[in-house]
Design a protein around this motif. Structure first.
Motif, PDB file in Angstrom:
ATOM      1  N   HIS A 120       0.840  -1.203   0.000  1.00 47.02           N
ATOM      2  CA  HIS A 120       0.000   0.000   0.000  1.00 47.02           C
ATOM      3  C   HIS A 120       0.878   1.258   0.000  1.00 47.02           C
ATOM      4  O   HIS A 120       0.606   2.225  -0.726  1.00 47.02           O
ATOM      5  N   ALA A 180       1.282   4.021  -2.869  1.00 44.29           N
ATOM      6  CA  ALA A 180       1.024   5.438  -2.544  1.00 44.29           C
ATOM      7  C   ALA A 180       2.189   6.311  -3.029  1.00 44.29           C
ATOM      8  O   ALA A 180       1.983   7.386  -3.605  1.00 44.29           O
ATOM      9  N   ASP A 202       2.001   6.632  -6.732  1.00 43.99           N
ATOM     10  CA  ASP A 202       0.958   7.613  -7.095  1.00 43.99           C
ATOM     11  C   ASP A 202       1.453   9.036  -6.862  1.00 43.99           C
ATOM     12  O   ASP A 202       1.227   9.934  -7.677  1.00 43.99           O
ATOM     13  N   GLU A 224       1.945  11.995  -9.508  1.00 48.05           N
ATOM     14  CA  GLU A 224       1.223  13.256  -9.295  1.00 48.05           C
ATOM     15  C   GLU A 224       2.190  14.441  -9.380  1.00 48.05           C
ATOM     16  O   GLU A 224       1.939  15.421 -10.080  1.00 48.05           O
ATOM     17  N   LYS A 275      -0.247  18.786 -14.270  1.00 53.07           N
ATOM     18  CA  LYS A 275      -1.466  19.423 -13.745  1.00 53.07           C
ATOM     19  C   LYS A 275      -1.138  20.742 -13.063  1.00 53.07           C
ATOM     20  O   LYS A 275       0.011  21.003 -12.704  1.00 53.07           O
ATOM     21  N   GLU A 294      -3.495  21.846  -7.674  1.00 48.62           N
ATOM     22  CA  GLU A 294      -4.177  20.561  -7.747  1.00 48.62           C
ATOM     23  C   GLU A 294      -3.203  19.435  -7.363  1.00 48.62           C
ATOM     24  O   GLU A 294      -3.578  18.484  -6.672  1.00 48.62           O
ATOM     25  N   ARG A 299      -2.926  19.439  -3.639  1.00 46.30           N
ATOM     26  CA  ARG A 299      -4.170  18.943  -3.031  1.00 46.30           C
ATOM     27  C   ARG A 299      -4.206  17.407  -3.122  1.00 46.30           C
ATOM     28  O   ARG A 299      -4.505  16.722  -2.153  1.00 46.30           O
ATOM     29  N   THR A 300      -3.859  16.894  -4.306  1.00 48.78           N
ATOM     30  CA  THR A 300      -3.881  15.438  -4.502  1.00 48.78           C
ATOM     31  C   THR A 300      -2.783  14.763  -3.682  1.00 48.78           C
ATOM     32  O   THR A 300      -2.974  13.666  -3.154  1.00 48.78           O
ATOM     33  N   HIS A 335      -4.036  14.256  -0.311  1.00 50.76           N
ATOM     34  CA  HIS A 335      -4.932  13.082  -0.287  1.00 50.76           C
ATOM     35  C   HIS A 335      -4.111  11.799  -0.197  1.00 50.76           C
ATOM     36  O   HIS A 335      -4.452  10.887   0.561  1.00 50.76           O
ATOM     37  N   THR A 336      -3.046  11.726  -0.985  1.00 46.95           N
ATOM     38  CA  THR A 336      -2.204  10.522  -0.976  1.00 46.95           C
ATOM     39  C   THR A 336      -1.631  10.293   0.408  1.00 46.95           C
ATOM     40  O   THR A 336      -1.637   9.171   0.929  1.00 46.95           O
ATOM     41  N   LEU A 394      -2.761  11.380   3.294  1.00 47.12           N
ATOM     42  CA  LEU A 394      -3.797  11.021   4.264  1.00 47.12           C
ATOM     43  C   LEU A 394      -4.309   9.603   4.037  1.00 47.12           C
ATOM     44  O   LEU A 394      -4.530   8.845   4.991  1.00 47.12           O
ATOM     45  N   GLY A 395      -4.468   9.258   2.747  1.00 48.61           N
ATOM     46  CA  GLY A 395      -5.013   7.938   2.425  1.00 48.61           C
ATOM     47  C   GLY A 395      -4.054   6.808   2.745  1.00 48.61           C
ATOM     48  O   GLY A 395      -4.467   5.675   2.972  1.00 48.61           O
ATOM     49  N   THR A 396      -2.782   7.090   2.789  1.00 42.84           N
ATOM     50  CA  THR A 396      -1.791   6.040   3.057  1.00 42.84           C
ATOM     51  C   THR A 396      -1.971   5.469   4.458  1.00 42.84           C
ATOM     52  O   THR A 396      -1.804   4.269   4.683  1.00 42.84           O
ATOM     53  N   LEU A 397      -2.323   6.337   5.410  1.00 40.52           N
ATOM     54  CA  LEU A 397      -2.465   5.868   6.786  1.00 40.52           C
ATOM     55  C   LEU A 397      -3.873   6.092   7.336  1.00 40.52           C
ATOM     56  O   LEU A 397      -4.076   6.033   8.552  1.00 40.52           O
ATOM     57  N   GLN A 435      -8.511   8.815  -7.744  1.00 40.63           N
ATOM     58  CA  GLN A 435      -8.940  10.196  -7.559  1.00 40.63           C
ATOM     59  C   GLN A 435     -10.170  10.545  -8.424  1.00 40.63           C
ATOM     60  O   GLN A 435     -11.134  11.129  -7.942  1.00 40.63           O
ATOM     61  N   SER A 457      -4.500   5.105  -2.435  1.00 39.16           N
ATOM     62  CA  SER A 457      -4.518   5.921  -1.217  1.00 39.16           C
ATOM     63  C   SER A 457      -5.387   7.164  -1.379  1.00 39.16           C
ATOM     64  O   SER A 457      -6.026   7.605  -0.420  1.00 39.16           O
ATOM     65  N   ILE A 458      -5.432   7.715  -2.596  1.00 37.81           N
ATOM     66  CA  ILE A 458      -6.286   8.889  -2.809  1.00 37.81           C
ATOM     67  C   ILE A 458      -7.747   8.475  -2.679  1.00 37.81           C
ATOM     68  O   ILE A 458      -8.563   9.179  -2.094  1.00 37.81           O
ATOM     69  N   ILE A 511      -8.842   6.072  -0.826  1.00 43.38           N
ATOM     70  CA  ILE A 511      -9.098   5.905   0.615  1.00 43.38           C
ATOM     71  C   ILE A 511      -9.389   7.260   1.258  1.00 43.38           C
ATOM     72  O   ILE A 511     -10.337   7.427   2.029  1.00 43.38           O
ATOM     73  N   SER A 512      -8.542   8.242   0.917  1.00 42.78           N
ATOM     74  CA  SER A 512      -8.696   9.564   1.515  1.00 42.78           C
ATOM     75  C   SER A 512     -10.065  10.158   1.180  1.00 42.78           C
ATOM     76  O   SER A 512     -10.740  10.724   2.047  1.00 42.78           O
ATOM     77  N   MET A 547      -6.458  -3.185   7.635  1.00 45.00           N
ATOM     78  CA  MET A 547      -5.119  -2.661   7.938  1.00 45.00           C
ATOM     79  C   MET A 547      -5.179  -1.180   8.318  1.00 45.00           C
ATOM     80  O   MET A 547      -4.453  -0.717   9.199  1.00 45.00           O
ATOM     81  N   LEU A 548      -6.068  -0.460   7.653  1.00 47.72           N
ATOM     82  CA  LEU A 548      -6.150   0.983   7.890  1.00 47.72           C
ATOM     83  C   LEU A 548      -7.101   1.337   9.035  1.00 47.72           C
ATOM     84  O   LEU A 548      -7.263   2.513   9.358  1.00 47.72           O
TER      85      LEU A 548
END
Lengths: 416, 117
Positions: A11, A15, A18, A22, A27, A31, A34-35, A38-39, A41-44, B25, B58-59, B61-62, B93-94
């Protein structure tokens, strides 16, 4: 079933991949940031977070992206000099809730802001020892404490995002410099053209009868060249040659230039030196366009090979010189000289016609006639030649004369 | 919006959304907007059916965390259904499993919606 540790690693690698994609994307940068948040935050599975960008003047962190937090983008956090140094020296995320985090005063001073951000961790983004910004993170959704592995992952992500900011700053700086260079270059060109025009005027001042001659020759030459389909630097080049074609005359005795009687052979020799002298003057200057000096040298060459100083023929003479030759001669015919008054337009055109393919290039002559015809017919918005030809001529007769010259030489010039 | 389509349907006041094969995303943002629009229309029961979803990055998930918060803030209920083994492990896991109501199938999610809510 994949082991938990392996799952975490996969994971995280995904991440980071990604995030790399990004950051390297084309882009809009806001943006991208911002993305990237998200990456991170989404990782954990962290529900809330924000990214603040550091600026040294004034020393502050400005929130540029946020997730799960309303009304915080644009908010600022002031920093003291020592606080910047302390944060920049950190190699690990700072637990804002920890009592001994070394930044107690800073945290207390900004407690309200950190509450708004729900900030539990502050992750400095450091590139080459320089503070680039800080990522603020809330607790994980699970409520579990951040493990050492989590902090390592967050640190790695922060380094990536920090590099994105750093590179973007470099790109902005490079763009600014490029823009500044473009502006300076434009100004320099303007100065160059102003100097060229000033030289032209200085040359003309030597001869009481030729006031404005260089300026007119330059404008006629450019107009003819444009009519022949030339553009850009080639066109500018010919214009400058028009301004400077007589620069060699500054070394010729004023008495010869202004002599109202026919010149002696010695005086002719002296006067005719101006083409070579002009070349010698200009060849020593680093022009943006190297041909200008040579065009000036050749502006008294004739297409039949009887001109001077080299006796070149036809296409051996640079096109710019052939254009300047006609512009120079036409303007001389249309202005009073010490030895004669100006010629009527009809007579001047007769002279041009008679000397086509001997003194003048037929292609240049037809372009010149087309140009004058367009100005007379109102087909051309610009009026370059008309202001100099006065009003004392029969318009219908001149139009007919121009059309005859064009039809006589156009075929030849096309065949050539 | 980014022009990406996400399938959705409304069954007796419950909205069901299908993120497709890859929740990234692009799809995440569409789901986020669709959820917000449904909540604005007064829908308070939502199901996200992950049957076709092979991968969540991960995006994704966020964004999903944001959807959970948005639905909770609007006093709505979000159910997750048809998670495959891989995605279930990821959620576990998360630490997401304890914050979500998860059902094996869409039908069970619809049937048991009220008990979970």
């Amino acid at each position: 079933m994949i082991k938990l540790e392996m799952r975490k690693m996969l994971h995280t690698i995904a991440a980071l991949t990604d995030l790399g994609n990004e950051i390297n994307s084309s882009k809009d940068f806001d943006e991208v940031i911002r993305t990237s948040l998200h990456t991170c935050l989404g990782t954990l599975a962290i529900p809330k977070g924000a990214i603040a960008r550091y600026s040294a003047k004034p020393r502050q962190l400005k929130i540029v992206a946020a997730k799960g937090l309303a009304g915080v983008v644009g908010q600022k956090i002031e920093l003291g000099v020592d606080e910047v140094a302390k944060i920049a020296a950190r190699t690990r995320p700072i637990k804002l809730t920890a009592e001994r985090n070394g930044l107690a005063h800073f945290v207390r001073r900004n407690q309200e802001m950190f509450n708004k951000l729900r900030a539990h961790l502050a992750v400095p983004m450091i590139v080459q020892g320089e503070l680039i910004g800080v990522i603020y993170l809330s607790e994980k959704l699970s409520g579990e404490a951040f493990s050492d592995d989590d902090l390592t992952i967050i640190n790695t992500i922060a380094r990536h995002i920090g590099l994105a900011f750093y590179n973007q700053r470099l790109i902005v700086s490079l763009k600014r410099r490029a823009e500044e260079n473009r502006r300076l270059y434009k100004e320099m060109r303007q100065v160059y053209h102003d100097v060229v025009r000033a030289f032209g005027s200085a040359i003309d001042l030597k001869d009481a009868y030729t006031k404005g001659h260089s300026d007119r020759v330059a404008r006629y030459s450019e107009a003819i060249a444009r009519e022949m389909g030339l553009s850009g630097e080639e066109l500018e080049n010919i214009g400058v040659a028009g301004y400077l074609h007589d620069i060699g005359k500054i070394t010729v005795d004023r008495a010869i230039i202004n002599n109202p009687r026919p010149l002696t052979e010695r005086e002719f020799k002296e006067l005719n030196k101006h083409a070579v002298t002009g070349y010698e003057i200009l060849a020593n200057i680093r022009h943006p366009w190297q041909e200008i000096a040579y065009m000036t040298k050749c502006h008294h060459e004739k297409v039949d090979g009887t001109g001077y100083p080299q006796g070149l023929r036809g296409d051996e003479i640079p096109l710019g010189s052939r254009i300047v030759t006609l512009a120079d001669s036409f303007d001389a015919m249309m202005t009073d000289r010490p030895y004669r008054v100006r010629l009527p337009l009809e007579k001047a055109l007769n002279d041009v016609e008679r000397n086509t393919n001997s003194q003048f290039d037929a292609r240049v002559v037809t372009a010149f006639c087309r140009l004058l015809l367009k100005e007379l017919n109102g087909a051309s918005r610009e009026r370059i030649i008309i202001p100099m030809i006065g009003l004392k001529f029969d318009r219908a007769q001149i139009v007919s004369q121009l059309e005859a010259i064009i039809s006589q030489f156009e075929e030849i010039s096309l065949a050539v | 919006m980014n022009g990406m389509e996400v399938k959705a349907k409304l069954v007796e006041g419950t909205a069901i959304l299908y993120p497709g094969a890859y929740l990234n995303q692009l799809r995440g943002e569409v789901i986020e907007h669709r959820c917000q629009a449904l909540l604005d229309q007064g829908v308070r029961r939502l199901v996200i059916n992950f049957a076709e979803t092979e991968l969540i990055n991960s995006i994704g998930i966020s964004i999903l965390l944001g959807v959970i918060e948005t639905v909770n803030a609007a006093n709505g209920t979000l159910l997750i259904s048809n998670l495959n083994e891989s995605n279930r492990e990821l959620f576990e896991m998360l630490g997401l499993l304890s914050h979500l109501c998860i059902e094996e199938t869409e039908e069970r999610a619809l049937a048991k919606f009220h008990s979970c809510a």
